[in-house]
Design an enzyme around this catalytic site. Structure first.
Site, PDB file in Angstrom:
ATOM      1  N   GLU A  61      -6.262   8.388  -5.933  1.00  0.00           N
ATOM      2  CA  GLU A  61      -4.874   7.980  -6.146  1.00  0.00           C
ATOM      3  C   GLU A  61      -4.278   8.787  -7.299  1.00  0.00           C
ATOM      4  OE1 GLU A  61      -2.286   3.848  -6.706  1.00  0.00           O
ATOM      5  OE2 GLU A  61      -4.363   3.892  -7.410  1.00  0.00           O
TER       6      GLU A  61
ATOM      7  N   LYS B 170       2.068   2.824  -0.257  1.00  0.00           N
ATOM      8  CA  LYS B 170       1.372   1.660  -0.809  1.00  0.00           C
ATOM      9  C   LYS B 170       2.191   0.400  -0.566  1.00  0.00           C
ATOM     10  CE  LYS B 170      -1.023   0.502  -5.153  1.00  0.00           C
ATOM     11  NZ  LYS B 170      -1.263   1.047  -6.515  1.00  0.00           N
TER      12      LYS B 170
ATOM     13  N   CYS C 102      -5.383   1.560  -3.205  1.00  0.00           N
ATOM     14  CA  CYS C 102      -5.723   0.791  -4.400  1.00  0.00           C
ATOM     15  C   CYS C 102      -5.501  -0.727  -4.263  1.00  0.00           C
ATOM     16  CB  CYS C 102      -4.971   1.355  -5.594  1.00  0.00           C
ATOM     17  SG  CYS C 102      -5.672   0.846  -7.193  1.00  0.00           S
TER      18      CYS C 102
END
Length: 289
Positions: free
Chosen positions: A48, A119, A161
């Site tokens: 990331e 995301k 994440c």
């Protein structure tokens, strides 16, 4: 019946730190990806925010448009040069309306973009006396689940994440699209990492009896945000196949065709769900284009 992972696959997780110099970050990415490819990796994952500091203050100045930005072109050329599937960790993206996203791009061995994941769950946490971070101060969350095919191996799911804390993404991708792996570029920190990094990776693998790949930045003790490290590959039974420490490292693993079916035959939860008792969450899912 053919295996969900149709052919065994060697993967590499590139754990490296990113600094303030974007050109230097990209140069070091190329060095590591070339090394991973030379060692036989057919799918290579970056961490990331590999081209910028992981910082709310930094996201606006490092943000790029897609597909015309510098990093998109760089990754496309690198995938083509190495003839590998390249999962481009994530970068700050700016859309035509000026909104910012934390976005992951994936590329074919020919250099074509084959997936784009924004995301979905923004990293907004406040642990007293430990860490406060709010991506939502500058970022907008994505609104789709991302699944794509990597011939001749099969399908994978992609998330970023904090998305790993929400099991629905992996569950829907696994049940609806029959993926063999979930891939999570992620920058957990030295507070949340020791608590939950291994636990969540193994949990998503066991939940769905699939492989899970997690790729972290390396830890930089001089940075304002200290990544945890520990990039790892987990098998469908929750066994950690390989794992990095906290420094810069390339982690390799061999994903075995037939392993998913072996695990599922012993503990057959995929055919034991009781949709007469609880709803099937796959019925209303939205998949990325």
């Amino acid at each position: 019946m053919s295996s969900i992972l149709k052919k065994s696959l060697k993967i590499a997780l590139v754990q490296l730190a990113a600094g303030a110099d974007k050109a230097k970050n990209l140069s070091r990415v190329k060095e590591h990806v070339l090394k991973a490819a030379s060692n036989g990796a057919q799918l290579i994952v970056l961490p990331e925010c590999f081209n910028s500091p992981y910082s709310v203050a930094a996201f606006p100045s490092y943000a790029e448009t897609i597909p015309n930005g510098e990093t998109t072109s760089f990754l496309s050329a690198l995938a083509k040069e190495t003839s590998t599937y390249l999962i481009g960790g994530s970068i700050p993206e700016r859309d035509d309306a000026g909104k910012l996203y934390n976005t992951s791009l994936s590329f074919s061995p020919e250099g074509a973009i084959i997936a784009k994941h924004r995301k979905v769950h923004l990293f907004d946490i406040d642990i007293p006396n430990k860490i406060t971070f709010k991506e939502s101060e500058v970022l907008t969350g994505g609104d789709k689940i991302t699944v794509f095919d990597i011939p001749p191996y099969g399908k994978v799911g992609l998330a970023i994440c904090y998305d790993i804390r929400f099991p629905e993404l992996a569950s829907i991708a696994s049940r609806k699209d029959n993926i063999f792996a979930m891939i999570y570029p992620g920058a957990f920190n030295t507070t949340t990492g020791p608590m939950h990094w291994d636990l969540l990776g193994r949990a998503r693998a066991v939940d769905n009896q699939i492989y899970v790949l997690m790729c972290s930045p390396a830890r930089d003790v001089s940075a304002s945000y200290r990544a945890y490290g520990g990039s790892m590959a987990v098998d469908p039974n929750g066994i950690i196949l390989s794992q990095a420490k906290d420094g810069e490292e390339i982690v390799y693993a061999e994903l075995q065709s037939g392993r998913i079916e072996e695990v599922r035959s012993g503990i057959p939860v995929t055919v034991q769900r009781r949709y007469d008792v609880y709803p099937d969450i796959t019925s209303t899912a939205t998949k990325a284009l």
